[in-house]
Write a protein that holds these residues in place. Structure first.
Motif, PDB file in Angstrom:
ATOM      1  N   ARG A   4       1.041  -1.235   0.061  1.00  0.00           N
ATOM      2  CA  ARG A   4       0.106   0.022   0.060  1.00  0.00           C
ATOM      3  C   ARG A   4       0.943   1.321  -0.017  1.00  0.00           C
ATOM      4  NH1 ARG A   4      -1.032   0.740   5.144  1.00  0.00           N
ATOM      5  NH2 ARG A   4      -1.931  -1.467   5.095  1.00  0.00           N
ATOM      6  N   ASP A   5       1.803   1.235   0.946  1.00  0.00           N
ATOM      7  CA  ASP A   5       2.729   2.450   1.058  1.00  0.00           C
ATOM      8  C   ASP A   5       3.502   2.850  -0.219  1.00  0.00           C
ATOM      9  OD1 ASP A   5       2.083   2.728   3.786  1.00  0.00           O
ATOM     10  OD2 ASP A   5       3.415   0.882   4.274  1.00  0.00           O
ATOM     11  N   ILE A   6       4.071   1.691  -0.840  1.00  0.00           N
ATOM     12  CA  ILE A   6       4.695   1.782  -2.238  1.00  0.00           C
ATOM     13  C   ILE A   6       3.795   2.327  -3.110  1.00  0.00           C
ATOM     14  CG2 ILE A   6       6.139   0.557  -3.783  1.00  0.00           C
ATOM     15  CD1 ILE A   6       6.971  -1.008  -1.849  1.00  0.00           C
ATOM     16  N   ALA A   7       2.639   1.547  -3.434  1.00  0.00           N
ATOM     17  CA  ALA A   7       1.319   2.391  -4.311  1.00  0.00           C
ATOM     18  C   ALA A   7       1.323   3.891  -3.992  1.00  0.00           C
ATOM     19  CB  ALA A   7       0.277   1.371  -4.136  1.00  0.00           C
ATOM     20  N   LYS A   8       1.095   4.113  -2.800  1.00  0.00           N
ATOM     21  CA  LYS A   8       0.940   5.537  -2.419  1.00  0.00           C
ATOM     22  C   LYS A   8       1.911   6.577  -3.073  1.00  0.00           C
ATOM     23  CE  LYS A   8      -1.596   5.618   0.863  1.00  0.00           C
ATOM     24  NZ  LYS A   8      -2.099   5.538   2.520  1.00  0.00           N
ATOM     25  N   SER A  40      12.374   1.334  -7.482  1.00  0.00           N
ATOM     26  CA  SER A  40      13.378   2.066  -6.394  1.00  0.00           C
ATOM     27  C   SER A  40      12.709   2.341  -5.225  1.00  0.00           C
ATOM     28  CB  SER A  40      13.524   3.484  -7.406  1.00  0.00           C
ATOM     29  OG  SER A  40      12.681   4.244  -6.825  1.00  0.00           O
ATOM     30  N   ALA A  41      11.210   2.612  -5.306  1.00  0.00           N
ATOM     31  CA  ALA A  41      10.407   2.962  -4.088  1.00  0.00           C
ATOM     32  C   ALA A  41      10.381   1.770  -3.134  1.00  0.00           C
ATOM     33  CB  ALA A  41       9.031   3.362  -4.180  1.00  0.00           C
ATOM     34  N   ALA A  42      10.424   0.576  -3.449  1.00  0.00           N
ATOM     35  CA  ALA A  42      10.528  -0.556  -2.656  1.00  0.00           C
ATOM     36  C   ALA A  42      11.836  -0.850  -2.022  1.00  0.00           C
ATOM     37  CB  ALA A  42      10.316  -2.069  -3.455  1.00  0.00           C
ATOM     38  N   GLU A  43      12.840  -0.379  -2.990  1.00  0.00           N
ATOM     39  CA  GLU A  43      14.273  -0.605  -2.154  1.00  0.00           C
ATOM     40  C   GLU A  43      14.607   0.555  -1.309  1.00  0.00           C
ATOM     41  OE1 GLU A  43      17.156  -2.075  -3.265  1.00  0.00           O
ATOM     42  OE2 GLU A  43      18.279  -1.012  -1.941  1.00  0.00           O
ATOM     43  N   GLN A  44      13.968   1.571  -1.524  1.00  0.00           N
ATOM     44  CA  GLN A  44      14.004   2.778  -0.655  1.00  0.00           C
ATOM     45  C   GLN A  44      13.652   2.644   0.543  1.00  0.00           C
ATOM     46  OE1 GLN A  44      13.417   6.564  -2.804  1.00  0.00           O
ATOM     47  NE2 GLN A  44      14.377   7.751  -1.380  1.00  0.00           N
ATOM     48  N   ARG A  45      12.303   2.143   0.451  1.00  0.00           N
ATOM     49  CA  ARG A  45      11.522   1.991   1.699  1.00  0.00           C
ATOM     50  C   ARG A  45      11.850   0.825   2.367  1.00  0.00           C
ATOM     51  NH1 ARG A  45       6.685   5.908   2.027  1.00  0.00           N
ATOM     52  NH2 ARG A  45       5.887   4.336   3.412  1.00  0.00           N
ATOM     53  N   GLY A  46      12.870  -0.177   1.940  1.00  0.00           N
ATOM     54  CA  GLY A  46      13.195  -1.402   2.408  1.00  0.00           C
ATOM     55  C   GLY A  46      12.052  -2.270   2.568  1.00  0.00           C
ATOM     56  N   TYR A  47      11.294  -2.323   1.476  1.00  0.00           N
ATOM     57  CA  TYR A  47      10.044  -3.207   1.531  1.00  0.00           C
ATOM     58  C   TYR A  47      10.198  -4.601   1.794  1.00  0.00           C
ATOM     59  CZ  TYR A  47       6.131  -5.854  -0.137  1.00  0.00           C
ATOM     60  OH  TYR A  47       4.946  -6.812   0.010  1.00  0.00           O
ATOM     61  N   ARG A  48       9.521  -5.158   2.678  1.00  0.00           N
ATOM     62  CA  ARG A  48       9.653  -6.613   2.685  1.00  0.00           C
ATOM     63  C   ARG A  48       8.204  -7.399   2.808  1.00  0.00           C
ATOM     64  NH1 ARG A  48      14.001 -10.060   1.954  1.00  0.00           N
ATOM     65  NH2 ARG A  48      13.983 -12.012   3.215  1.00  0.00           N
TER      66      ARG A  48
END
Lengths: 376, 376
Positions: A4-8, A40-48
């Motif tokens: 959700r966060d990345i999508a936003k 890049s957003a996933a990378e940056q926010r450290g998505y897991r």
DNA sequence: TTGTACGCGTTATCAT
DNA sequence: ATGATAACGCGTACAA
């Protein structure tokens, strides 16, 4: 840190993010811009990924039960090796463990009751003694839970097994003593399969079998006292011997103690070899040769097998290959130029099957094709 | 076998079933009839909560990372004991484990990177050597993941620790040798804290400290060779001694070997005691007395502590108490009537701290209140 | 190329 | 005393 966060962040829908991150884009594809932005957003926010959500959706848990019978191998290092193999393989496949040790049948049954209802995707059962109830395990298997055992032989067709070729273990040990010049080799007998290996090695070398050189121990008496008793037994009966194939390192240690007490020299008068390659082999009074049963590999195989069953693949029970580890107790000419065993505090790598402390003992793998690698 | 199925069976709503099974009925209650119906249906269908669903909802995973540094304790039985404590406590609290062994700092950092992003609720880091990076762990902690270490001392205020009172370990060992009549007690020194304990015990008995009886080993040289070197060192310098406090069981084994080689008797001439209570103590040439560091308890404590931190409770770092295990090597009058150690193949219970093989060695717990039980 | 809708199993909140 | 609804985070079938 959810989809959700990345999508936003990127300004797209959740499902698109999911598709991009999982590379499930069907035939069409994504615009290069969105793709890059999402990544890049996933990378940056450290998505897991949330493993619980995935598990819930998939109807799986990614958790494997590991039930180990711990007594009977104190200090042998078996448990360490087995667990390193298990944990390495489990981690590599993103599986978590429910690790349990049991001693008594009652404890085992308690664990089985739990497994039956628990959130496990599969079960690995092992240790040394066959103190488990086959019926319990079959019931668990019948309930749909894949089960892999770590015993000498498969205990039931529905329960896949990663075993050890016991005949090969003693064949290897006995053949080694023969190669070192021994001809009157004594044997402590706890298990029939191992006794077979002893006889096979003798036969292969054309050495007649002599029942007088076999000391019968109870099936579960692998302790040092058995070794002492065996040596005393042979001496009392005036049975000559120039080599001993023990069934454990503790037995071999007991042999060493009694031999020295009676004035024998090792390896000069008698060659001694144990089984398990326990850590203390390296710092025995005479460093003890042994046959490693390669438990690390056994653990890895067990995880691989249970995951294969879970995945619905056709699998077969396998066996792992033993390794011969030669130290002074079985070596006629102790090499003075050979470096002494390094202290065990030296760090050791994880991948190599052997420990750093043993970098200097020679390891003889069996050259024939390794059945345990059939499925690799 | 989901709530839905039971609800369908009984003919009530899913939420009501949930309430009944969780006994979350508020002030009102349920009709006795529905209550019984729900419970029996659940029983009959063998209902079991889906852990993934619960975890998802709770924002937790019920998974604890366990990172262990394995080298340096091969065969000591430390890992077994620690893991039994950890797995017992984890199981009791319905936590699964992500178990990983590391050898090198590089491997440790790899694991830390994973922990940072992984689905862990907490992390237990342990083993023997302090080869971990404090900064890495602090970063993980700062990221919100509770961390409990298993080292001598807390390595940072934010990282709670379950430690061992090293001074107490050697104090216990030294005081025991003194009680057995030794007055000129030699000491192998690897760690300052342990050296302190040795001096404290001497002081308490009014025995003057003599630096000549201290052999300085490198901080990580706990191997048997160190023990041999220490004995040779004292003899070369003609330092008289009637007792040795070693810093590991391997060192003590090395001492035994060298003492015998030089014609000394144990315990008649020299008392010897090791540390760790490794399994092979029981079948050494002279059964070896030792101080157990109670690793099982340490593992249990670590799990308790990390769960407490997760639950937001205020906790403090703790220490576990060592246990003195007396065998022949430190005992002036070996009791002939004392039963011999039973073989390790005898099943042992899980609860008692001691192994069955040692049922006959006398264990001396420290009588003072045990700080490790503060939180029980 | 991207978005909407649904469901995995559970529990908490609010309504009846 | 019981039920309806929403939400946890994700992936997929389908719609646009």
């Amino acid at each position: 840190m959810a989809l959700r966060d990345i999508a936003k962040d990127v300004g797209v829908s959740v499902s698109l993010v999911s598709k991009v991150l999982n590379q499930r884009l069907g035939t069409t594809g994504v615009s290069a811009a969105t793709n890059a932005a999402v990544l890049s957003a996933a990378e940056q926010r450290g998505y897991r990924k949330n493993a619980s959500a995935v598990a819930l959706l998939a109807g799986r848990h990614n958790i494997l039960g590991v039930y180990l019978h711990s007594p009977g191998m104190a200090g042998s290092g078996i448990l360490e090796e087995l667990l390193e193999g298990i944990s390495d393989a489990a981690f590599a496949h993103h599986q978590r463990l429910q690790l349990n040790f049991f001693s008594t049948p009652a404890e085992f049954q308690e664990l089985c009751a739990d497994a039956h209802q628990g959130d496990l995707d599969g079960l690995v059962v092992g240790g040394i003694a066959n103190t488990v109830s086959v019926d319990r395990l079959r019931a668990i298997r019948a309930g749909g839970l894949p089960v892999v055992t770590l015993y000498d032989h498969p205990i039931h067709p529905s329960l896949f097994n990663v075993g050890i070729d016991h005949a090969r273990v003693t064949r290897l040990a006995t053949a080694h003593l023969i190669a070192q010049g021994a001809r009157r080799i004594a044997h402590i007998c706890n298990m029939e399969a191992r006794h077979d290996g002893y006889r096979q090695a003798l036969a292969a070398a054309g050495i007649p079998y002599d029942a007088a050189r076999v000391y019968d121990a109870h099936a579960l008496d692998f302790g040092h006292i058995t070794g002492e008793q065996a040596v005393a037994f042979f001496m009392r009966r005036r049975v000559p011997f120039d080599g001993i194939v023990a069934q454990s390192d503790q037995e071999a240690m007991g042999c060493l103690n009694m031999l020295f007490q009676r004035g024998c020299r090792v390896p000069d008068d008698v060659l001694v070899i144990g089984i398990d390659d326990a850590p203390y082999c390296a710092f025995a009074r005479v460093p003890l040769s042994s046959v490693s049963q390669n438990y690390r590999r056994q653990g890895q195989e067990a995880i691989r097998l249970v995951l294969a069953v879970i995945a619905g693949q056709r699998v077969r029970s396998t066996k792992v290959e033993p390794l011969l580890v030669v130290r002074d107790s079985s070596h006629r000419t102790p090499a003075l130029d050979r470096p002494r065993d390094v202290p065990v505090t030296v760090a050791r790598g994880r991948q190599p099957a052997r420990r750093a402390r043993d970098r200097h003992s020679r390891i003889h793998a069996i050259p024939s094709p390794c059945p345990s690698q059939r499925h690799d």
